[in-house]
Enzyme design. Structure first.
Site, PDB file in Angstrom:
ATOM      1  N   GLU A 121     -31.437  55.568  55.525  1.00 13.01           N
ATOM      2  CA  GLU A 121     -31.404  55.503  54.059  1.00 13.01           C
ATOM      3  C   GLU A 121     -32.350  56.538  53.459  1.00 13.01           C
ATOM      4  OE1 GLU A 121     -30.067  54.639  51.503  1.00 13.01           O
ATOM      5  OE2 GLU A 121     -29.491  52.552  51.353  1.00 13.01           O
ATOM      6  N   ASP A 122     -32.088  56.891  52.214  1.00 11.05           N
ATOM      7  CA  ASP A 122     -33.035  57.763  51.517  1.00 11.05           C
ATOM      8  C   ASP A 122     -34.197  56.968  50.934  1.00 11.05           C
ATOM      9  OD1 ASP A 122     -31.249  56.552  49.769  1.00 11.05           O
ATOM     10  OD2 ASP A 122     -31.240  58.200  48.344  1.00 11.05           O
ATOM     11  N   ASP A 155     -35.705  50.280  47.773  1.00 14.09           N
ATOM     12  CA  ASP A 155     -36.288  49.980  46.469  1.00 14.09           C
ATOM     13  C   ASP A 155     -36.439  48.448  46.376  1.00 14.09           C
ATOM     14  OD1 ASP A 155     -36.949  50.089  43.790  1.00 14.09           O
ATOM     15  OD2 ASP A 155     -35.337  51.436  43.224  1.00 14.09           O
ATOM     16  N   LYS A 203     -40.448  52.246  48.545  1.00 11.67           N
ATOM     17  CA  LYS A 203     -41.128  51.945  47.286  1.00 11.67           C
ATOM     18  C   LYS A 203     -41.463  50.459  47.290  1.00 11.67           C
ATOM     19  CE  LYS A 203     -39.420  54.443  43.358  1.00 11.67           C
ATOM     20  NZ  LYS A 203     -38.465  54.456  42.230  1.00 11.67           N
ATOM     21  N   ASP A 260     -30.662  60.831  43.413  1.00 16.76           N
ATOM     22  CA  ASP A 260     -30.086  61.382  42.187  1.00 16.76           C
ATOM     23  C   ASP A 260     -30.666  60.757  40.932  1.00 16.76           C
ATOM     24  OD1 ASP A 260     -28.609  58.864  42.902  1.00 16.76           O
ATOM     25  OD2 ASP A 260     -27.622  59.297  40.999  1.00 16.76           O
ATOM     26  N   LYS A 304     -24.433  57.666  48.984  1.00 20.68           N
ATOM     27  CA  LYS A 304     -24.495  59.071  49.261  1.00 20.68           C
ATOM     28  C   LYS A 304     -25.907  59.533  49.585  1.00 20.68           C
ATOM     29  CE  LYS A 304     -21.105  60.002  45.519  1.00 20.68           C
ATOM     30  NZ  LYS A 304     -21.192  58.799  44.683  1.00 20.68           N
ATOM     31  N   PHE A 331     -39.871  57.778  38.952  1.00 18.90           N
ATOM     32  CA  PHE A 331     -38.475  58.190  39.064  1.00 18.90           C
ATOM     33  C   PHE A 331     -38.351  59.387  39.990  1.00 18.90           C
ATOM     34  CE2 PHE A 331     -34.203  58.850  38.621  1.00 18.90           C
ATOM     35  CZ  PHE A 331     -33.652  57.762  37.963  1.00 18.90           C
ATOM     36  N   ILE A 332     -37.925  59.104  41.210  1.00 13.84           N
ATOM     37  CA  ILE A 332     -37.911  60.123  42.264  1.00 13.84           C
ATOM     38  C   ILE A 332     -36.511  60.698  42.453  1.00 13.84           C
ATOM     39  CG2 ILE A 332     -38.401  60.490  44.721  1.00 13.84           C
ATOM     40  CD1 ILE A 332     -40.553  58.319  44.351  1.00 13.84           C
ATOM     41  N   ARG A 375     -29.457  65.676  43.677  1.00 12.70           N
ATOM     42  CA  ARG A 375     -29.479  65.293  45.095  1.00 12.70           C
ATOM     43  C   ARG A 375     -29.805  66.490  45.984  1.00 12.70           C
ATOM     44  NH1 ARG A 375     -27.067  60.200  45.580  1.00 12.70           N
ATOM     45  NH2 ARG A 375     -25.412  59.783  44.088  1.00 12.70           N
TER      46      ARG A 375
END
Ligand code: PRP
Ligand code: MN
Ligand code: MG
Length: 175
Positions: free
Chosen positions: A97-98, A101, A129, A158, A41, A151-152, A164
């Site tokens: 993508e957001d 990682d 990241k 989310d 999402k 922690f983003i 979000r």
């Protein structure tokens, strides 16, 4: 819910950077069959903002994947929860993508999608990241921002499915 949130990138900063990336994509994909693939999402918000600023005709599709693993550590095993609706053969695929990682999600997806014979396949992410990268082979063509290992949240990202919809990119401060 009393998480302390610090703004890392304001709505204006994010919008300005997405404008630049959209202009670059519009230039690079001139005359091609640009096909955006949004990874649900988290990728939804960035996909909407980016696509509105791209000045070329394009098509788009959505895919949902889940990576098995305990807690915050990704196992590297990825399952397709919702596949694409349309074939990608001959298309110039840009995965949106957001965040990248560990790279597990994208390294798996790229391998799967390559087998469907797209004309090209590239990756566009709002955040990267790199400190957390396990899959070094993931090549990102467009990155809006490189971020530290914190922690983003916000702009699609989310924390336990919440936050979000924040219009900026924030960090949850340790209490
Ligand atoms: C997050 C994020 C990326 C992926 C990145 O999605 O949106 O898709 O993890 O992590 P990786 O590089 O370690 O694979 P998540 O699985 O949390 O699902 P969501 O987008 O629905 O929040
Ligand atoms: Mn995601
Ligand atoms: Mg998530």
């Amino acid at each position: 819910m009393d998480d302390k949130i610090r703004v890392m990138l304001s709505e204006e900063e994010v919008a300005a950077r997405i404008n630049e990336i959209a202009a670059q994509v519009s230039k690079d994909y001139e005359g091609k069959k640009l096909h955006l693939i949004c990874i649900l999402k988290g990728g939804v918000f960035f996909t909407c903002e980016l696509s509105k600023r791209i000045t070329l005709p394009l098509t788009m599709d959505f895919m949902s994947v889940s990576s098995y693993g305990s807690g915050t550590v990704s196992s590297g095993i990825v399952k397709i929860v919702k596949d694409l609706d349309d074939p990608i053969e001959g298309k110039d695929v840009l995965i949106v993508e957001d965040i990248i990682d560990s790279g597990n999600t994208l390294s798996y997806l790229i391998e799967v999608l390559k087998q469907r014979n797209p004309n090209s396949i590239e990756l566009c992410t709002l955040l990267d990241k790199p400190e957390r990268r396990v899959k070094k082979q993931v090549q990102v063509k467009y990155t809006c921002f490189t971020v530290p290992d914190q922690f983003i949240i916000g702009y699609g990202l989310d924390y336990d499915q919440i936050y979000r919809n924040l219009p900026y990119i924030g960090v949850i401060e340790q209490q």
